[in-house]
Motif scaffolding. Structure first.
Motif, PDB file in Angstrom:
ATOM      1  N   GLU A  27       0.826  -1.217   0.000  1.00  0.00           N
ATOM      2  CA  GLU A  27       0.000   0.000   0.000  1.00  0.00           C
ATOM      3  C   GLU A  27       0.854   1.259   0.000  1.00  0.00           C
ATOM      4  O   GLU A  27       0.536   2.241  -0.665  1.00  0.00           O
ATOM      5  CB  GLU A  27      -0.970   0.017   1.182  1.00  0.00           C
ATOM      6  CG  GLU A  27      -2.269  -0.703   0.924  1.00  0.00           C
ATOM      7  CD  GLU A  27      -2.980  -0.241  -0.351  1.00  0.00           C
ATOM      8  OE1 GLU A  27      -3.115   0.974  -0.577  1.00  0.00           O
ATOM      9  OE2 GLU A  27      -3.400  -1.108  -1.125  1.00  0.00           O
ATOM     10  N   LYS A  28       1.953   1.239   0.767  1.00  0.00           N
ATOM     11  CA  LYS A  28       2.844   2.402   0.800  1.00  0.00           C
ATOM     12  C   LYS A  28       3.479   2.618  -0.573  1.00  0.00           C
ATOM     13  O   LYS A  28       3.619   3.754  -1.029  1.00  0.00           O
ATOM     14  CB  LYS A  28       3.929   2.226   1.863  1.00  0.00           C
ATOM     15  CG  LYS A  28       3.418   2.438   3.267  1.00  0.00           C
ATOM     16  CD  LYS A  28       4.542   2.332   4.279  1.00  0.00           C
ATOM     17  CE  LYS A  28       4.002   2.504   5.683  1.00  0.00           C
ATOM     18  NZ  LYS A  28       4.991   2.192   6.708  1.00  0.00           N
ATOM     19  N   ASP A  61       0.982   4.185  -2.851  1.00  0.00           N
ATOM     20  CA  ASP A  61       0.813   5.602  -2.514  1.00  0.00           C
ATOM     21  C   ASP A  61       1.939   6.447  -3.086  1.00  0.00           C
ATOM     22  O   ASP A  61       1.711   7.518  -3.633  1.00  0.00           O
ATOM     23  CB  ASP A  61       0.756   5.796  -0.986  1.00  0.00           C
ATOM     24  CG  ASP A  61      -0.540   5.292  -0.382  1.00  0.00           C
ATOM     25  OD1 ASP A  61      -1.517   5.077  -1.144  1.00  0.00           O
ATOM     26  OD2 ASP A  61      -0.587   5.120   0.846  1.00  0.00           O
ATOM     27  N   LYS A  72       1.743   9.362  -5.968  1.00  0.00           N
ATOM     28  CA  LYS A  72       2.231  10.701  -5.674  1.00  0.00           C
ATOM     29  C   LYS A  72       3.210  11.181  -6.748  1.00  0.00           C
ATOM     30  O   LYS A  72       3.081  12.301  -7.245  1.00  0.00           O
ATOM     31  CB  LYS A  72       2.946  10.685  -4.313  1.00  0.00           C
ATOM     32  CG  LYS A  72       2.703  11.916  -3.476  1.00  0.00           C
ATOM     33  CD  LYS A  72       3.313  11.764  -2.099  1.00  0.00           C
ATOM     34  CE  LYS A  72       2.406  10.955  -1.197  1.00  0.00           C
ATOM     35  NZ  LYS A  72       2.925  10.743   0.147  1.00  0.00           N
TER      36      LYS A  72
END
Length: 120
Positions: A109-110, A113, A117
């Motif tokens: 998930e990181k 993200d 970004k």
């Protein structure tokens, strides 16, 4: 759809990246080392690149430098995904043109993200 090129000599890591990225809605293309990564990039293009550092033929530093030599990819985000945590290597990667540094093992998930970004 955002296309992500992953460059890693570990089949297991490539599989983990493909599962995480495809699950996040990204198109995934893969390469087994820096030289192959340059070939795949020239054939298919990419919106974001994720590369390992320690690879045969052409390591991640050389790969990043070669990508940055191509005007078409000067602004393409390049994330380093590696087991390395040496600050000097982080500096070297940034000087080569890396956008960010993520230490393995990664949290899916990181990672998604971060890609969202840098691709925005």
């Amino acid at each position: 759809m955002i296309k992500v090129l992953t460059v890693d000599d570990s089949r297991t890591m490539r599989d983990m990246l493909r599962l995480a990225l495809a699950g996040g809605g990204f198109t995934v293309i893969q390469a087994v080392d820096g030289e192959h990564g340059l070939e795949v990039l020239n054939e298919s293009g990419a919106d974001v690149i994720i590369t390992d550092i320690n690879m045969p033929k052409l390591d991640g530093f050389g790969f990043i430098e070669r990508v940055r030599e191509d005007a078409a990819y000067r602004a393409t985000p390049i994330l380093v995904l590696t087991t390395e945590s040496d600050p000097a290597k982080k500096v070297r990667a940034r000087e080569a043109g890396a956008t960010g540094w993520i230490v393995k093992p990664f949290h899916p998930e990181k990672l998604l993200d971060v890609i969202r970004k840098v691709a925005a």
